[in-house]
Structures are given as structure tokens and as C-alpha cells.
Design an enzyme around this catalytic site. Structure first.
Site, PDB file in Angstrom:
ATOM      1  N   ASP A 123       0.864  -1.181   0.000  1.00 48.09           N
ATOM      2  CA  ASP A 123       0.000   0.000   0.000  1.00 48.09           C
ATOM      3  C   ASP A 123       0.897   1.225   0.000  1.00 48.09           C
ATOM      4  O   ASP A 123       2.002   1.197   0.552  1.00 48.09           O
ATOM      5  CB  ASP A 123      -0.904   0.013   1.232  1.00 48.09           C
ATOM      6  CG  ASP A 123      -1.995  -1.045   1.183  1.00 48.09           C
ATOM      7  OD1 ASP A 123      -2.394  -1.447   0.072  1.00 48.09           O
ATOM      8  OD2 ASP A 123      -2.458  -1.462   2.259  1.00 48.09           O
ATOM      9  N   ASP A 141      -7.195  -1.424  -4.484  1.00 47.62           N
ATOM     10  CA  ASP A 141      -8.267  -1.039  -3.569  1.00 47.62           C
ATOM     11  C   ASP A 141      -9.209  -0.032  -4.233  1.00 47.62           C
ATOM     12  O   ASP A 141     -10.433  -0.122  -4.089  1.00 47.62           O
ATOM     13  CB  ASP A 141      -7.686  -0.423  -2.292  1.00 47.62           C
ATOM     14  CG  ASP A 141      -6.820  -1.392  -1.501  1.00 47.62           C
ATOM     15  OD1 ASP A 141      -7.072  -2.616  -1.565  1.00 47.62           O
ATOM     16  OD2 ASP A 141      -5.892  -0.924  -0.826  1.00 47.62           O
TER      17      ASP A 141
END
Length: 166
Positions: A123, A141
Site C-alpha cells: 500500500d 483497492d
């Protein structure tokens, strides 16, 4: 399903996985460990973190074996079932197929990353103003959330007699 409709789904899925992978490779190459790059007075931040959980760290606290079973086994199995269902569908519109391609592509993108990084997902983006911030997330995401929002929009339009986007 005809080939043109399958092509919509598969094209979005493959593009999503490719963009997700490329963005993670770039983030790892360009952002030094522990460094935070702030843009737009901190509204946009880039920093690389390795997330053991799912979206925004959900499930990161599960025992490792259970987490591996759920995120490494059940999730990709569910994605394969979804792919089979989508490819067999005769009623899904091109808009719905593209939305499903985003969801499945995002799911596979994070699953592939989990395989490459010892059960963790890369991330590297967060948004916020002052102390109000999102968690750190990635392209996959965004694709999953965008695909789900698109399906919600499509279902709302279909439920009230409106035509959904093509």
C-alpha cells in the site's frame, strides 16, 4: 456470453491487474523506506507500507494460518467463482461487466502482490486534510471500491426504471 462482452470484462480485469502491479513496482522503486512524500499541503501522501490484512488492514490481526487461509485461499477462490459466473452471464450489461472486471482485477492484483511479498500487500497512498486521513491503500483497492460503486449505481438505475450507463 458472446466474445465482445467477454472481452470487455477480461480487458478491464487485465488492465487493472497490470496498472496495479506497475504502480506498486513504481512505488517501491521511487519511495525510500520510511519516507513520506506529501503533496497538496499533505492532502495526498505517498509512503510504502506492507499490509498483512485486506482493505485498510482488515484481518491483519488474525492468526497467521487463518489469515493465509482466508486471504490466500478463500478470496482467490471466490474471485474464480465470480469470474465463472460473469463469463456465463447472458444478462450483464457492458457497464456491469466493466465494474465486475474492476472488482476481480483489484482482487487478483492484491492476491498476486500477497504471493510476491510473503503474504503482504503493498500500500502506498493516503488522502486527508489535517488529522482526518484515510488509511493507506493502493490502485487495486481503488479499483474494487470503484467497481462496487459502479455496480451500486447500475442497480439503483435498474431498480427505478432508469437506464444504466453503457
Amino acid at each position: 456470453m458472446d466474445h465482445t462482452r467477454a472481452l470487455v470484462f477480461v480487458s478491464v480485469l487485465v488492465a487493472c491487474v497490470g496498472c496495479d502491479h506497475a504502480s506498486k513496482v513504481a512505488a517501491i522503486a521511487l519511495i525510500e523506506p520510511g519516507r513520506v512524500i506529501s503533496l497538496a499541503s499533505g492532502a495526498l501522501r505517498f509512503e510504502v507500507v506492507y499490509n498483512a490484512g485486506a482493505f485498510l488492514g482488515i484481518g491483519a490481526g488474525l492468526p497467521p494460518l487463518l489469515r493465509t487461509f482466508v486471504l490466500g485461499g478463500l478470496v482467490p477462490s471466490g474471485l474464480l467463482v465470480l469470474v465463472a459466473g460473469v463469463l456465463r452471464s447472458a444478462t450483464a450489461t457492458p457497464f456491469q461487466l466493466a465494474a465486475l472486471g474492476l472488482i476481480v482485477g483489484g482482487g487478483f492484483g492484491n492476491w498476486i502482490d500477497r504471493i510476491l511479498h510473503d503474504g503482504h500487500v503493498t500500500d502506498f497512498v493516503s488522502l486527508g486534510i489535517g488529522r482526518l486521513r484515510t488509511g493507506i491503500f493502493n490502485f487495486a483497492d481503488i479499483a474494487v471500491v470503484g467497481g462496487m460503486l459502479a455496480l451500486l449505481i447500475a442497480s439503483r438505475g435498474a431498480g427505478n426504471g432508469e437506464r444504466e450507463p453503457e
